[in-house]
Design a protein around this motif. Structure first.
Motif: not given
Length: 502
Positions: A175-198, A275-279
Protein backbone atom coordinates in the motif's frame (compact mmCIF):
# COMPACT_ATOMS: atom_id res chain seq x y z
CA UNK A 1 21.57 -34.09 27.98
CA UNK A 2 22.87 -31.00 29.81
CA UNK A 3 26.55 -30.24 29.25
CA UNK A 4 28.93 -29.88 32.19
CA UNK A 5 29.51 -26.18 31.67
CA UNK A 6 25.83 -25.21 31.58
CA UNK A 7 25.45 -25.10 35.34
CA UNK A 8 28.41 -22.76 35.71
CA UNK A 9 27.33 -20.46 32.90
CA UNK A 10 24.79 -17.78 33.85
CA UNK A 11 24.38 -16.62 30.25
CA UNK A 12 21.30 -17.22 28.11
CA UNK A 13 20.85 -16.25 24.46
CA UNK A 14 17.68 -15.58 22.46
CA UNK A 15 17.71 -15.06 18.69
CA UNK A 16 14.58 -13.98 16.86
CA UNK A 17 14.62 -14.17 13.05
CA UNK A 18 11.90 -11.60 12.47
CA UNK A 19 10.41 -10.43 9.20
CA UNK A 20 11.84 -6.95 9.53
CA UNK A 21 14.82 -7.37 11.86
CA UNK A 22 16.95 -10.12 13.36
CA UNK A 23 17.50 -9.71 17.10
CA UNK A 24 19.90 -11.31 19.55
CA UNK A 25 19.56 -10.83 23.30
CA UNK A 26 22.11 -12.09 25.83
CA UNK A 27 21.07 -12.18 29.49
CA UNK A 28 22.14 -13.60 32.81
CA UNK A 29 20.30 -14.31 36.03
CA UNK A 30 21.23 -11.90 38.79
CA UNK A 31 19.72 -11.76 42.26
CA UNK A 32 16.56 -13.64 41.29
CA UNK A 33 16.07 -11.36 38.31
CA UNK A 34 17.25 -11.02 34.72
CA UNK A 35 20.01 -8.70 33.57
CA UNK A 36 20.43 -7.98 29.87
CA UNK A 37 24.16 -7.90 29.08
CA UNK A 38 23.99 -7.50 25.31
CA UNK A 39 21.52 -6.75 22.54
CA UNK A 40 22.17 -6.82 18.81
CA UNK A 41 19.65 -5.77 16.19
CA UNK A 42 20.11 -5.86 12.43
CA UNK A 43 17.64 -4.64 9.81
CA UNK A 44 17.44 -7.58 7.41
CA UNK A 45 13.97 -6.89 5.94
CA UNK A 46 13.50 -10.55 5.11
CA UNK A 47 9.84 -10.02 4.22
CA UNK A 48 10.84 -7.55 1.50
CA UNK A 49 12.60 -10.47 -0.23
CA UNK A 50 9.39 -12.45 -0.82
CA UNK A 51 8.07 -12.43 -4.38
CA UNK A 52 4.47 -12.94 -5.53
CA UNK A 53 4.96 -16.74 -5.31
CA UNK A 54 6.22 -16.43 -1.73
CA UNK A 55 9.75 -17.41 -2.69
CA UNK A 56 12.53 -15.82 -0.69
CA UNK A 57 15.13 -14.20 -2.91
CA UNK A 58 18.80 -15.14 -2.77
CA UNK A 59 19.63 -11.52 -1.90
CA UNK A 60 17.34 -11.60 1.15
CA UNK A 61 18.76 -14.93 2.24
CA UNK A 62 22.29 -13.56 1.91
CA UNK A 63 21.41 -10.58 4.10
CA UNK A 64 19.99 -12.89 6.74
CA UNK A 65 22.91 -15.32 6.69
CA UNK A 66 25.44 -12.52 6.93
CA UNK A 67 23.65 -11.23 10.03
CA UNK A 68 23.60 -14.72 11.56
CA UNK A 69 27.33 -15.08 10.99
CA UNK A 70 27.80 -12.08 13.29
CA UNK A 71 25.51 -13.65 15.89
CA UNK A 72 27.33 -16.99 15.69
CA UNK A 73 30.53 -15.55 17.13
CA UNK A 74 28.69 -14.38 20.24
CA UNK A 75 27.12 -17.82 20.83
CA UNK A 76 30.40 -19.74 21.03
CA UNK A 77 30.74 -19.58 24.81
CA UNK A 78 27.06 -20.14 25.67
CA UNK A 79 25.84 -23.71 26.28
CA UNK A 80 23.47 -25.01 23.61
CA UNK A 81 20.71 -25.67 26.15
CA UNK A 82 20.86 -22.00 27.16
CA UNK A 83 20.08 -20.85 23.62
CA UNK A 84 16.75 -20.45 21.83
CA UNK A 85 16.60 -19.51 18.13
CA UNK A 86 13.25 -19.06 16.40
CA UNK A 87 12.04 -18.03 12.96
CA UNK A 88 8.67 -16.34 12.53
CA UNK A 89 6.19 -15.05 9.95
CA UNK A 90 8.26 -14.55 6.78
CA UNK A 91 9.80 -18.01 7.01
CA UNK A 92 6.35 -19.44 7.69
CA UNK A 93 5.18 -17.89 4.42
CA UNK A 94 8.26 -18.63 2.30
CA UNK A 95 7.96 -21.71 0.11
CA UNK A 96 11.73 -22.18 0.26
CA UNK A 97 12.08 -21.51 4.00
CA UNK A 98 13.69 -24.87 4.73
CA UNK A 99 16.51 -24.03 2.35
CA UNK A 100 17.28 -20.89 4.36
CA UNK A 101 16.89 -22.65 7.72
CA UNK A 102 19.31 -25.42 6.70
CA UNK A 103 21.92 -22.85 5.76
CA UNK A 104 21.23 -20.88 8.94
CA UNK A 105 21.75 -23.99 11.07
CA UNK A 106 25.22 -24.45 9.56
CA UNK A 107 26.17 -20.80 10.09
CA UNK A 108 25.00 -20.79 13.73
CA UNK A 109 26.05 -24.30 14.60
CA UNK A 110 22.67 -24.64 16.31
CA UNK A 111 19.09 -25.48 15.34
CA UNK A 112 16.64 -22.80 14.21
CA UNK A 113 13.06 -23.58 15.22
CA UNK A 114 10.29 -22.42 12.89
CA UNK A 115 7.34 -21.59 15.15
CA UNK A 116 3.69 -21.34 14.15
CA UNK A 117 1.69 -18.13 14.42
CA UNK A 118 -0.14 -19.51 17.45
CA UNK A 119 3.14 -20.45 19.16
CA UNK A 120 4.48 -16.99 18.45
CA UNK A 121 1.35 -15.41 19.95
CA UNK A 122 1.65 -17.54 23.10
CA UNK A 123 5.31 -16.62 23.53
CA UNK A 124 4.57 -12.93 22.99
CA UNK A 125 1.92 -13.07 25.68
CA UNK A 126 4.28 -14.90 28.03
CA UNK A 127 6.88 -12.17 27.49
CA UNK A 128 4.34 -9.46 28.26
CA UNK A 129 3.01 -11.33 31.31
CA UNK A 130 6.49 -11.77 32.79
CA UNK A 131 7.42 -8.11 32.37
CA UNK A 132 4.13 -6.30 33.09
CA UNK A 133 2.36 -6.21 36.44
CA UNK A 134 -1.32 -6.57 35.73
CA UNK A 135 -3.95 -8.69 37.50
CA UNK A 136 -6.64 -7.61 35.05
CA UNK A 137 -7.61 -9.26 31.80
CA UNK A 138 -5.42 -7.72 29.09
CA UNK A 139 -5.42 -7.43 25.34
CA UNK A 140 -1.91 -7.78 23.90
CA UNK A 141 -1.06 -6.49 20.40
CA UNK A 142 2.14 -7.20 18.47
CA UNK A 143 2.67 -5.92 14.91
CA UNK A 144 5.61 -7.56 13.21
CA UNK A 145 7.04 -7.32 9.73
CA UNK A 146 4.79 -9.98 8.20
CA UNK A 147 2.34 -10.95 10.94
CA UNK A 148 0.23 -9.40 13.67
CA UNK A 149 -0.61 -11.24 16.88
CA UNK A 150 -3.64 -10.51 19.05
CA UNK A 151 -3.93 -12.18 22.46
CA UNK A 152 -6.31 -11.85 25.41
CA UNK A 153 -5.28 -13.36 28.72
CA UNK A 154 -5.04 -13.05 32.48
CA UNK A 155 -1.88 -13.42 34.59
CA UNK A 156 0.39 -15.95 32.82
CA UNK A 157 -2.39 -17.68 30.87
CA UNK A 158 -3.59 -16.61 27.39
CA UNK A 159 -7.26 -17.39 26.77
CA UNK A 160 -7.66 -16.22 23.16
CA UNK A 161 -4.87 -16.09 20.58
CA UNK A 162 -4.66 -15.28 16.88
CA UNK A 163 -1.87 -14.66 14.37
CA UNK A 164 -2.75 -12.76 11.19
CA UNK A 165 -0.72 -12.54 7.97
CA UNK A 166 -0.51 -8.75 7.99
CA UNK A 167 2.60 -6.81 8.96
CA UNK A 168 4.37 -3.50 8.52
CA UNK A 169 6.81 -4.78 5.85
CA UNK A 170 4.22 -6.64 3.75
CA UNK A 171 1.70 -3.79 4.05
CA UNK A 172 4.38 -1.29 3.11
CA UNK A 173 5.02 -3.20 -0.09
CA UNK A 174 1.30 -3.47 -0.86
CA UNK A 175 0.00 0.00 0.00
CA UNK A 176 2.97 2.38 0.18
CA UNK A 177 5.19 0.96 -2.56
CA UNK A 178 5.16 4.34 -4.34
CA UNK A 179 6.70 5.94 -1.25
CA UNK A 180 3.82 8.46 -1.04
CA UNK A 181 2.05 9.24 2.23
CA UNK A 182 -1.35 10.12 0.82
CA UNK A 183 -4.75 9.90 2.47
CA UNK A 184 -5.75 7.40 -0.22
CA UNK A 185 -2.83 5.08 0.60
CA UNK A 186 -3.65 5.23 4.30
CA UNK A 187 -7.34 4.58 3.63
CA UNK A 188 -6.55 1.52 1.51
CA UNK A 189 -4.17 0.07 4.11
CA UNK A 190 -6.54 0.68 7.04
CA UNK A 191 -9.50 -0.80 5.15
CA UNK A 192 -7.50 -3.89 4.15
CA UNK A 193 -6.46 -4.47 7.77
CA UNK A 194 -10.04 -4.02 8.97
CA UNK A 195 -11.25 -6.68 6.54
CA UNK A 196 -8.79 -9.17 8.02
CA UNK A 197 -9.72 -8.15 11.58
CA UNK A 198 -13.48 -8.22 11.02
CA UNK A 199 -14.11 -11.92 11.89
CA UNK A 200 -12.30 -11.45 15.22
CA UNK A 201 -14.31 -8.51 16.55
CA UNK A 202 -17.24 -10.49 18.00
CA UNK A 203 -15.27 -13.34 19.65
CA UNK A 204 -12.69 -11.01 21.16
CA UNK A 205 -15.21 -8.42 22.31
CA UNK A 206 -17.31 -11.12 24.00
CA UNK A 207 -14.29 -11.99 26.20
CA UNK A 208 -13.50 -8.36 27.00
CA UNK A 209 -10.44 -6.84 28.67
CA UNK A 210 -9.49 -4.09 31.11
CA UNK A 211 -6.14 -2.99 29.67
CA UNK A 212 -4.35 -2.99 26.31
CA UNK A 213 -0.60 -3.51 25.90
CA UNK A 214 1.76 -3.66 22.96
CA UNK A 215 5.49 -3.90 22.46
CA UNK A 216 6.40 -4.21 18.80
CA UNK A 217 8.57 -1.81 16.80
CA UNK A 218 5.70 0.36 15.63
CA UNK A 219 4.41 0.96 19.14
CA UNK A 220 7.90 1.44 20.56
CA UNK A 221 8.59 4.07 17.90
CA UNK A 222 5.35 5.90 18.73
CA UNK A 223 6.13 5.80 22.45
CA UNK A 224 9.57 7.29 21.75
CA UNK A 225 7.88 10.19 19.95
CA UNK A 226 5.70 10.79 23.01
CA UNK A 227 8.68 10.69 25.35
CA UNK A 228 10.58 13.10 23.11
CA UNK A 229 7.65 15.49 23.49
CA UNK A 230 7.65 15.00 27.28
CA UNK A 231 4.24 13.36 27.15
CA UNK A 232 3.22 10.16 28.99
CA UNK A 233 4.03 7.12 26.87
CA UNK A 234 0.39 6.09 26.56
CA UNK A 235 -0.69 5.70 22.95
CA UNK A 236 -4.19 7.05 22.37
CA UNK A 237 -6.36 6.95 19.27
CA UNK A 238 -6.13 10.73 18.95
CA UNK A 239 -2.33 10.47 19.00
CA UNK A 240 -2.41 7.88 16.19
CA UNK A 241 -4.51 10.21 14.05
CA UNK A 242 -2.19 13.09 14.93
CA UNK A 243 0.83 11.12 13.66
CA UNK A 244 -1.09 10.05 10.55
CA UNK A 245 -1.80 13.69 9.73
CA UNK A 246 1.85 14.62 10.23
CA UNK A 247 2.92 11.84 7.89
CA UNK A 248 0.44 13.00 5.24
CA UNK A 249 1.86 16.50 5.56
CA UNK A 250 5.36 15.07 5.03
CA UNK A 251 4.01 13.75 1.69
CA UNK A 252 6.58 10.96 1.13
CA UNK A 253 8.56 8.38 3.10
CA UNK A 254 11.81 10.08 2.09
CA UNK A 255 10.69 13.36 3.66
CA UNK A 256 9.37 12.05 6.99
CA UNK A 257 10.35 14.49 9.71
CA UNK A 258 8.74 13.75 13.06
CA UNK A 259 10.68 14.70 16.19
CA UNK A 260 11.60 11.59 18.16
CA UNK A 261 11.08 9.14 15.29
CA UNK A 262 14.27 7.28 14.36
CA UNK A 263 15.41 7.02 10.75
CA UNK A 264 15.46 3.21 10.84
CA UNK A 265 11.74 3.10 11.62
CA UNK A 266 10.60 5.65 9.01
CA UNK A 267 10.39 3.21 6.04
CA UNK A 268 7.62 1.15 7.69
CA UNK A 269 6.00 3.57 10.15
CA UNK A 270 3.08 4.41 7.82
CA UNK A 271 2.16 0.76 7.24
CA UNK A 272 2.54 -0.17 10.91
CA UNK A 273 0.50 2.86 11.91
CA UNK A 274 -2.27 1.89 9.48
CA UNK A 275 -2.57 -1.59 11.01
CA UNK A 276 -2.61 -0.12 14.53
CA UNK A 277 -5.33 2.41 13.61
CA UNK A 278 -7.38 -0.44 12.14
CA UNK A 279 -7.02 -2.43 15.38
CA UNK A 280 -8.00 0.58 17.51
CA UNK A 281 -11.07 1.27 15.37
CA UNK A 282 -12.13 -2.38 15.01
CA UNK A 283 -11.98 -3.13 18.74
CA UNK A 284 -12.95 0.37 19.99
CA UNK A 285 -9.65 0.78 21.83
CA UNK A 286 -9.08 4.16 23.48
CA UNK A 287 -5.48 3.82 24.63
CA UNK A 288 -2.55 1.40 24.76
CA UNK A 289 0.40 1.09 27.12
CA UNK A 290 3.83 -0.02 25.96
CA UNK A 291 5.05 -3.36 27.27
CA UNK A 292 8.73 -4.00 27.93
CA UNK A 293 8.43 -7.64 26.91
CA UNK A 294 7.32 -9.64 23.88
CA UNK A 295 8.54 -12.68 21.90
CA UNK A 296 12.19 -12.67 23.02
CA UNK A 297 11.27 -12.25 26.67
CA UNK A 298 8.70 -15.03 26.32
CA UNK A 299 11.38 -17.39 24.97
CA UNK A 300 13.71 -16.37 27.78
CA UNK A 301 11.27 -16.86 30.67
CA UNK A 302 10.11 -20.16 29.15
CA UNK A 303 13.72 -21.34 29.47
CA UNK A 304 14.68 -19.82 32.84
CA UNK A 305 14.18 -21.68 36.12
CA UNK A 306 12.16 -18.75 37.45
CA UNK A 307 9.78 -18.84 40.41
CA UNK A 308 6.35 -18.10 38.99
CA UNK A 309 4.87 -17.87 42.50
CA UNK A 310 6.84 -14.68 43.15
CA UNK A 311 5.24 -11.60 41.60
CA UNK A 312 7.10 -9.80 38.83
CA UNK A 313 7.37 -6.59 40.82
CA UNK A 314 8.64 -8.37 43.92
CA UNK A 315 11.33 -10.12 41.86
CA UNK A 316 12.42 -6.82 40.35
CA UNK A 317 12.34 -4.93 43.66
CA UNK A 318 14.21 -7.68 45.49
CA UNK A 319 16.85 -7.75 42.77
CA UNK A 320 17.43 -3.98 42.99
CA UNK A 321 17.62 -4.06 46.76
CA UNK A 322 20.20 -6.81 46.61
CA UNK A 323 22.21 -5.16 43.84
CA UNK A 324 22.38 -1.79 45.61
CA UNK A 325 22.83 -3.20 49.13
CA UNK A 326 19.68 -1.62 50.55
CA UNK A 327 19.15 -1.80 54.32
CA UNK A 328 16.19 -4.20 54.21
CA UNK A 329 15.31 -3.79 57.89
CA UNK A 330 15.03 -0.04 57.51
CA UNK A 331 12.96 -0.40 54.34
CA UNK A 332 10.60 -2.74 56.22
CA UNK A 333 10.46 -0.24 59.11
CA UNK A 334 9.50 2.64 56.79
CA UNK A 335 6.94 0.47 55.02
CA UNK A 336 5.27 -0.39 58.33
CA UNK A 337 4.91 3.33 59.14
CA UNK A 338 3.57 4.06 55.66
CA UNK A 339 0.90 1.39 56.10
CA UNK A 340 -0.04 2.79 59.50
CA UNK A 341 -0.29 6.41 58.33
CA UNK A 342 -2.16 5.37 55.19
CA UNK A 343 -4.71 3.53 57.33
CA UNK A 344 -5.26 6.66 59.44
CA UNK A 345 -5.31 9.27 56.67
CA UNK A 346 -6.79 7.44 53.68
CA UNK A 347 -10.42 8.07 54.59
CA UNK A 348 -10.01 11.86 54.88
CA UNK A 349 -8.04 11.99 51.64
CA UNK A 350 -10.16 9.35 49.85
CA UNK A 351 -7.16 7.17 49.04
CA UNK A 352 -7.54 3.64 47.68
CA UNK A 353 -5.21 0.65 47.83
CA UNK A 354 -4.67 0.74 44.09
CA UNK A 355 -1.61 0.77 41.84
CA UNK A 356 -0.42 4.10 43.24
CA UNK A 357 -0.50 2.62 46.76
CA UNK A 358 1.53 -0.38 45.60
CA UNK A 359 4.09 1.98 44.06
CA UNK A 360 4.22 3.89 47.36
CA UNK A 361 5.12 0.64 49.15
CA UNK A 362 7.75 -0.11 46.50
CA UNK A 363 9.27 3.32 47.07
CA UNK A 364 9.85 2.33 50.71
CA UNK A 365 12.08 -0.48 49.44
CA UNK A 366 13.88 1.60 46.83
CA UNK A 367 14.19 5.13 48.22
CA UNK A 368 17.79 4.51 49.33
CA UNK A 369 19.19 2.63 46.32
CA UNK A 370 21.25 5.70 45.38
CA UNK A 371 23.15 5.57 48.69
CA UNK A 372 25.56 3.02 47.22
CA UNK A 373 26.92 5.75 44.94
CA UNK A 374 27.12 8.62 47.45
CA UNK A 375 25.06 10.29 50.15
CA UNK A 376 25.00 13.93 49.02
CA UNK A 377 23.04 13.39 45.79
CA UNK A 378 21.63 9.94 46.53
CA UNK A 379 18.03 10.99 45.83
CA UNK A 380 19.00 12.04 42.31
CA UNK A 381 20.95 8.81 41.87
CA UNK A 382 17.94 6.77 43.03
CA UNK A 383 15.69 8.58 40.54
CA UNK A 384 18.22 8.03 37.75
CA UNK A 385 18.43 4.30 38.48
CA UNK A 386 14.64 3.93 38.44
CA UNK A 387 14.39 5.89 35.19
CA UNK A 388 17.09 3.91 33.38
CA UNK A 389 17.28 0.41 34.88
CA UNK A 390 15.52 -2.66 33.51
CA UNK A 391 12.38 -2.84 35.67
CA UNK A 392 10.15 -5.77 34.65
CA UNK A 393 6.69 -5.24 36.09
CA UNK A 394 6.86 -1.43 36.02
CA UNK A 395 5.77 0.45 32.92
CA UNK A 396 6.80 3.99 32.00
CA UNK A 397 3.97 5.57 33.97
CA UNK A 398 4.88 3.52 37.06
CA UNK A 399 8.48 4.66 36.76
CA UNK A 400 7.43 8.31 36.69
CA UNK A 401 5.61 8.06 40.02
CA UNK A 402 8.33 5.91 41.61
CA UNK A 403 10.95 8.40 40.45
CA UNK A 404 9.01 11.27 42.03
CA UNK A 405 8.70 9.43 45.36
CA UNK A 406 12.40 8.56 45.69
CA UNK A 407 13.59 11.97 44.52
CA UNK A 408 11.24 13.93 46.80
CA UNK A 409 11.16 11.80 49.93
CA UNK A 410 12.94 14.60 51.82
CA UNK A 411 13.98 18.20 51.17
CA UNK A 412 12.26 20.60 48.80
CA UNK A 413 9.19 19.41 46.88
CA UNK A 414 9.17 20.07 43.15
CA UNK A 415 5.47 19.65 42.36
CA UNK A 416 6.18 19.40 38.61
CA UNK A 417 7.66 15.93 39.27
CA UNK A 418 4.28 14.76 40.58
CA UNK A 419 2.71 15.16 37.14
CA UNK A 420 2.26 11.62 35.88
CA UNK A 421 -0.49 9.34 34.57
CA UNK A 422 -0.82 6.69 37.31
CA UNK A 423 -3.01 8.90 39.50
CA UNK A 424 -4.04 12.54 39.87
CA UNK A 425 -1.49 15.05 41.13
CA UNK A 426 -3.27 15.65 44.43
CA UNK A 427 -3.32 11.94 45.29
CA UNK A 428 0.35 11.65 44.35
CA UNK A 429 1.06 14.55 46.73
CA UNK A 430 -0.83 12.91 49.59
CA UNK A 431 1.05 9.65 49.11
CA UNK A 432 4.36 11.51 49.03
CA UNK A 433 3.51 13.19 52.34
CA UNK A 434 2.82 9.80 53.93
CA UNK A 435 6.22 8.58 52.74
CA UNK A 436 8.05 11.70 53.94
CA UNK A 437 6.49 11.61 57.43
CA UNK A 438 7.16 7.88 57.75
CA UNK A 439 10.83 8.35 56.92
CA UNK A 440 11.17 11.16 59.47
CA UNK A 441 9.53 9.03 62.16
CA UNK A 442 12.01 6.23 61.36
CA UNK A 443 14.96 8.63 61.46
CA UNK A 444 16.86 6.71 64.16
CA UNK A 445 16.64 3.44 62.19
CA UNK A 446 15.62 1.43 65.24
CA UNK A 447 12.57 -0.76 65.77
CA UNK A 448 11.95 0.15 69.41
CA UNK A 449 12.01 3.94 69.12
CA UNK A 450 8.50 4.97 68.12
CA UNK A 451 5.77 5.22 70.77
CA UNK A 452 2.11 4.57 70.15
CA UNK A 453 0.65 7.65 68.50
CA UNK A 454 -2.46 8.84 66.70
CA UNK A 455 -2.75 10.60 63.35
CA UNK A 456 -5.59 12.35 61.57
CA UNK A 457 -6.43 15.13 59.10
CA UNK A 458 -8.69 18.03 60.05
CA UNK A 459 -10.94 20.18 57.85
CA UNK A 460 -8.11 22.62 57.15
CA UNK A 461 -5.94 19.83 55.71
CA UNK A 462 -3.67 19.91 58.73
CA UNK A 463 -2.11 16.59 59.62
CA UNK A 464 -2.24 15.96 63.36
CA UNK A 465 0.49 13.70 64.73
CA UNK A 466 -0.35 13.14 68.37
CA UNK A 467 3.06 12.22 69.75
CA UNK A 468 3.81 12.27 73.51
CA UNK A 469 5.54 15.47 74.63
CA UNK A 470 8.02 13.53 76.74
CA UNK A 471 9.00 11.42 73.74
CA UNK A 472 9.42 14.51 71.53
CA UNK A 473 11.65 16.05 74.19
CA UNK A 474 13.78 12.91 74.23
CA UNK A 475 14.08 12.91 70.44
CA UNK A 476 14.76 16.54 69.46
CA UNK A 477 16.14 15.66 65.99
CA UNK A 478 12.89 14.00 64.93
CA UNK A 479 10.85 16.79 66.53
CA UNK A 480 12.85 19.44 64.69
CA UNK A 481 12.49 17.65 61.35
CA UNK A 482 8.72 17.40 61.82
CA UNK A 483 8.58 21.14 62.51
CA UNK A 484 10.79 21.85 59.47
CA UNK A 485 8.49 19.72 57.34
CA UNK A 486 5.83 22.42 57.73
CA UNK A 487 7.39 24.68 55.08
CA UNK A 488 7.77 21.79 52.63
CA UNK A 489 4.17 20.60 53.03
CA UNK A 490 2.94 24.14 52.40
CA UNK A 491 3.97 23.58 48.77
CA UNK A 492 1.18 20.99 48.63
CA UNK A 493 -1.32 23.10 50.56
CA UNK A 494 -0.86 21.04 53.74
CA UNK A 495 0.44 21.60 57.24
CA UNK A 496 1.44 19.37 60.16
CA UNK A 497 0.69 19.73 63.87
CA UNK A 498 2.67 17.70 66.41
CA UNK A 499 1.76 19.61 69.59
CA UNK A 500 -0.70 17.14 71.05
CA UNK A 501 -1.34 16.71 74.76
CA UNK A 502 -0.94 12.98 75.31
Amino acid sequence: MISKNSASSPLYAIIDLGSNSFHMMITRQLADSVQVVDKVKRKVRLAAGLNSDNLLSEEAMARGLECLSFFAERLQDIPTENVRIVATATLRLAQNSQQFINRANKVLGQEVRLISGEQEAELIYLGVAHTSCCQEKRFVIDIGGASTELIVGTALKPTKICSLDIGCVTFNRQYFSDGLLTQANFNQAILAAKEVLSPLIAPYSSIGWQSVLGGSGTMQALAEVLLFQNRPSIISYNFLKEIQQQLIENQSVQHINIAGLTSERTPVIASGLSILIAIFESFAIEQLQLSSGALREGLLYEMLPCNKKVSIRKRTTRSLMHRYHVDEQHAYRVKAQVKSLFQSLSSAWQLDKDNSYELLLTSCDLHEIGLLLEFKHHQKHSAYIIENAELPGFDQADRQLLKAFVKLYKGDIDISLLKQSVTDNQTAGYLLVILRLSIILCRLRKDDVLPHYQSSVDVNNTINLCLPKDWLAEHPLIADELVSEEKHLATLGLSVNIQCNI
